[in-house]
Write a protein that holds these residues in place. Structure first.
Motif, PDB file in Angstrom:
ATOM      1  N   THR A  28       0.852  -1.183   0.000  1.00 48.77           N
ATOM      2  CA  THR A  28       0.000   0.000   0.000  1.00 48.77           C
ATOM      3  C   THR A  28       0.886   1.229   0.000  1.00 48.77           C
ATOM      4  O   THR A  28       1.706   1.415   0.899  1.00 48.77           O
ATOM      5  CB  THR A  28      -0.930   0.018   1.212  1.00 48.77           C
ATOM      6  N   PHE A  29       0.722   2.066  -1.013  1.00 50.25           N
ATOM      7  CA  PHE A  29       1.591   3.226  -1.145  1.00 50.25           C
ATOM      8  C   PHE A  29       0.845   4.462  -1.594  1.00 50.25           C
ATOM      9  O   PHE A  29       1.470   5.457  -1.956  1.00 50.25           O
ATOM     10  CB  PHE A  29       2.712   2.934  -2.144  1.00 50.25           C
ATOM     11  N   SER A  30      -0.476   4.417  -1.575  1.00 47.63           N
ATOM     12  CA  SER A  30      -1.268   5.504  -2.132  1.00 47.63           C
ATOM     13  C   SER A  30      -0.933   6.856  -1.514  1.00 47.63           C
ATOM     14  O   SER A  30      -1.037   7.886  -2.181  1.00 47.63           O
ATOM     15  CB  SER A  30      -2.759   5.206  -1.960  1.00 47.63           C
ATOM     16  N   SER A  31      -0.546   6.855  -0.250  1.00 44.48           N
ATOM     17  CA  SER A  31      -0.208   8.104   0.411  1.00 44.48           C
ATOM     18  C   SER A  31       1.256   8.488   0.230  1.00 44.48           C
ATOM     19  O   SER A  31       1.657   9.564   0.651  1.00 44.48           O
ATOM     20  CB  SER A  31      -0.543   8.035   1.900  1.00 44.48           C
ATOM     21  N   ASN A  32       2.027   7.618  -0.383  1.00 40.71           N
ATOM     22  CA  ASN A  32       3.424   7.923  -0.652  1.00 40.71           C
ATOM     23  C   ASN A  32       3.553   8.780  -1.903  1.00 40.71           C
ATOM     24  O   ASN A  32       2.588   8.999  -2.631  1.00 40.71           O
ATOM     25  CB  ASN A  32       4.236   6.643  -0.820  1.00 40.71           C
ATOM     26  N   SER A  69      -5.030  12.542  -9.253  1.00 38.37           N
ATOM     27  CA  SER A  69      -5.886  12.171  -8.141  1.00 38.37           C
ATOM     28  C   SER A  69      -5.590  10.735  -7.733  1.00 38.37           C
ATOM     29  O   SER A  69      -4.825  10.034  -8.399  1.00 38.37           O
ATOM     30  CB  SER A  69      -7.366  12.333  -8.497  1.00 38.37           C
ATOM     31  N   GLY A  70      -6.198  10.298  -6.631  1.00 38.97           N
ATOM     32  CA  GLY A  70      -5.968   8.951  -6.155  1.00 38.97           C
ATOM     33  C   GLY A  70      -7.180   8.354  -5.485  1.00 38.97           C
ATOM     34  O   GLY A  70      -8.090   9.068  -5.059  1.00 38.97           O
ATOM     35  N   ASP A  71      -7.194   7.048  -5.406  1.00 36.48           N
ATOM     36  CA  ASP A  71      -8.240   6.283  -4.737  1.00 36.48           C
ATOM     37  C   ASP A  71      -7.530   5.302  -3.814  1.00 36.48           C
ATOM     38  O   ASP A  71      -7.048   4.258  -4.256  1.00 36.48           O
ATOM     39  CB  ASP A  71      -9.116   5.557  -5.749  1.00 36.48           C
ATOM     40  N   ASN A  72      -7.478   5.630  -2.538  1.00 37.69           N
ATOM     41  CA  ASN A  72      -6.756   4.786  -1.587  1.00 37.69           C
ATOM     42  C   ASN A  72      -7.369   3.391  -1.466  1.00 37.69           C
ATOM     43  O   ASN A  72      -6.645   2.410  -1.297  1.00 37.69           O
ATOM     44  CB  ASN A  72      -6.718   5.450  -0.215  1.00 37.69           C
ATOM     45  N   ALA A  73      -8.686   3.303  -1.538  1.00 38.49           N
ATOM     46  CA  ALA A  73      -9.356   2.018  -1.410  1.00 38.49           C
ATOM     47  C   ALA A  73      -8.937   1.059  -2.512  1.00 38.49           C
ATOM     48  O   ALA A  73      -8.847  -0.155  -2.296  1.00 38.49           O
ATOM     49  CB  ALA A  73     -10.869   2.203  -1.403  1.00 38.49           C
ATOM     50  N   LYS A  74      -8.697   1.588  -3.696  1.00 40.99           N
ATOM     51  CA  LYS A  74      -8.284   0.766  -4.833  1.00 40.99           C
ATOM     52  C   LYS A  74      -6.777   0.743  -5.021  1.00 40.99           C
ATOM     53  O   LYS A  74      -6.286   0.074  -5.937  1.00 40.99           O
ATOM     54  CB  LYS A  74      -8.946   1.267  -6.113  1.00 40.99           C
ATOM     55  N   ASN A  75      -6.066   1.471  -4.171  1.00 38.28           N
ATOM     56  CA  ASN A  75      -4.616   1.583  -4.297  1.00 38.28           C
ATOM     57  C   ASN A  75      -4.241   1.993  -5.723  1.00 38.28           C
ATOM     58  O   ASN A  75      -3.341   1.413  -6.345  1.00 38.28           O
ATOM     59  CB  ASN A  75      -3.934   0.269  -3.917  1.00 38.28           C
TER      60      ASN A  75
END
Length: 126
Positions: A28-32, A69-75
């Motif tokens: 999980t790296f969505s916030s990186n 943009s990003g979707d953390n749930a879907k990584n």
């Protein structure tokens, strides 16, 4: 161990839109830190957009037209590309850093990123 897979590329007319996706697996790296780069035939890889620490930056050539943009749930991260121009034609790559945040300079440099996708072709016709 970590894999990034881009999708969403294709052929569009000038003025059209595309939405690129970059799905991450293995961690999980969505916030990186995450960046988008592109490379046209015969040209060097160039910075397109990046996000880290909640801040987003764009290359001057795409500012106002592209949105990260990003979707953390879907990584998954996305690059919405509007008002496309023929000069946007290139293979687009997403990249991820092991760091959560970086300076504007760092996130615009390919060397800051650890993981890279295989690229997706974007072709804009006139």
């Amino acid at each position: 161990q970590v894999q990034l897979v881009e999708s969403g590329g294709g052929l569009v007319q000038a003025g059209g839109s595309l939405r690129l996706s970059c799905a991450a697996s293995g961690r999980t790296f969505s916030s990186n830190g995450m960046g988008w780069f592109r490379q046209a035939p015969g040209k060097e890889r160039e910075f397109v957009a990046a996000r880290s620490g909640g801040l987003t930056q764009y290359a001057d050539s795409v500012k106002g037209r592209f949105t990260l943009s990003g979707d953390n749930a879907k990584n998954t991260v996305y690059l919405q590309m509007n008002s496309l121009k023929p000069e946007d034609t290139a293979v687009y790559y997403c990249a991820a850093s092991n760091s959560w945040t970086g300076t504007y300079y760092q996130t615009s440099q390919a060397g800051w990123y650890t993981y890279w996708g295989q690229g997706t072709q974007v072709t804009v016709s006139s």
